[in-house]
Design a protein around this motif. Structure first.
Motif, PDB file in Angstrom:
ATOM      1  N   ILE A 194      36.881  35.847  34.097  1.00  0.00           N
ATOM      2  CA  ILE A 194      36.919  35.697  35.549  1.00  0.00           C
ATOM      3  C   ILE A 194      35.610  35.037  35.950  1.00  0.00           C
TER       4      ILE A 194
ATOM      5  N   ALA B 241      40.746  43.412  38.095  1.00  0.00           N
ATOM      6  CA  ALA B 241      40.572  42.186  38.860  1.00  0.00           C
ATOM      7  C   ALA B 241      41.133  42.362  40.257  1.00  0.00           C
ATOM      8  N   THR B 242      40.564  41.618  41.205  1.00  0.00           N
ATOM      9  CA  THR B 242      41.079  41.639  42.563  1.00  0.00           C
ATOM     10  C   THR B 242      42.154  40.563  42.717  1.00  0.00           C
TER      11      THR B 242
ATOM     12  N   ASP C 250      40.739  37.024  42.460  1.00  0.00           N
ATOM     13  CA  ASP C 250      40.173  36.543  41.198  1.00  0.00           C
ATOM     14  C   ASP C 250      41.133  35.595  40.477  1.00  0.00           C
TER      15      ASP C 250
END
Length: 205
Positions: free
Chosen positions: A94, A112-113, A116
């Motif tokens: 990322i 992860a968002t 991302d």
């Protein structure tokens, strides 16, 4: 006897390997011969095993993964779909930073968002037309060793081609590793240590 061309299709590779052991070359995987039956049942698994054996640069892919709606039950925040042609997953990043991940079936879990961009580096199965010559040779020797056992049933010939396969695999690995920027050895730490040792005065008595 069919004339063999210097090309890199699956049929050509098998045909040349068959000639190596003294068998008849094939023109298709469905021509009804023993050679074709053995080739059609062993070729793809053999090649995929060779491709998965190391991180070949010519068989390396990079892709942005698609986030899945369903979330992991525990330990990770998000699930992402792996590419359908993936053989071996190497890294997940990322923003160019490596992140911890785990693979579950055809998915990869990580933290992860939704904003991302999750990137996967992986090994895939490229078409034979994209193989470099050194891997074509590896494939031919490997198939020759398979055919020697299944068709010629000659342990001596099998041993010879198994050894040639191993030797050419080592050459191919070394050649393929040059297809990326060389990793330079960081010498500053060693140079500083050497200088500090050289400037030290030892006293006795």
């Amino acid at each position: 006897m069919a004339t063999l061309q210097a090309s890199s299709s699956d049929i050509d590779i098998c045909a040349r390997a068959l000639v190596m052991i003294g068998a008849n070359p094939i023109t298709s995987f469905t021509d009804g011969t023993t050679e074709a039956t053995v080739a059609s049942n062993t070729y793809e698994d053999t090649i995929r095993a060779d491709l998965a054996m190391m991180r070949w640069r010519f068989a390396s892919g990079q892709v942005q993964l698609s986030r899945l709606t369903a979330e992991p039950a525990a330990r990770f925040d998000a699930a992402y779909q792996l590419p359908s042609d993936l053989l071996v997953l190497h890294t997940v990043t990322i923003a160019d930073n490596h992140v911890s991940y785990d693979r579950y079936e055809d998915m990869v879990y990580c933290n992860a968002t939704t904003e991302d961009k999750v990137i996967a580096d992986y090994t895939y199965r490229p078409d034979e037309s994209y193989w470099p010559p050194y891997f074509v040779i590896v494939a031919q020797y490997h198939m020759a060793s398979v055919f020697a056992a299944a068709i010629a049933r000659d342990a001596g010939i099998q041993k010879m081609y198994t050894e040639l396969y191993g030797a050419n695999m080592r050459i191919a690995r070394n050649t393929d590793s040059q297809s990326q920027t060389s990793k330079k050895l960081v010498t500053n730490r060693f140079r500083n240590f050497r200088n500090s040792v050289g400037s030290t005065t030892f006293r006795t008595g």
